[in-house]
Design a protein around this motif. Structure first.
Motif: not given
Length: 77
Positions: A7-28, A45-47, A73-74
């Motif tokens: 089935r098709k699905w959607r996701q919602i992501i909530i980012m808190n505090e310092m939610s930056i990624f290392t280059p390796e984490a971004e790649s994953v 959707t990213v909040v 969307k952000f």
């Protein structure tokens, strides 16, 4: 992904505090986004919940979503 049964699905992501990624984490993240799309992810959707680095987070996530061609969307909380 178990339980979705194709089935098709959607996701919602909530980012808190310092939610930056290392280059390796971004790649994953980009790789897992491709897998999610194969399992019928249709949009995301990213909040930002009071994060400190919204611009950097936006750039990192946008690269992944654009690369995987997943509509997204952000929003600020």
């Amino acid at each position: 992904m178990q339980g979705l049964d194709g089935r098709k699905w959607r996701q919602i992501i909530i980012m808190n505090e310092m939610s930056i990624f290392t280059p390796e984490a971004e790649s994953v993240l980009c790789e897992t986004l491709e897998l999610r799309k194969q399992h019928e992810l249709v949009s995301s959707t990213v909040v930002y919940g009071g994060t400190l680095c919204n611009v950097l987070i936006h750039e990192q996530l946008s690269r992944c979503y654009l690369g995987a061609k997943v509509p997204h969307k952000f929003f600020n909380n």
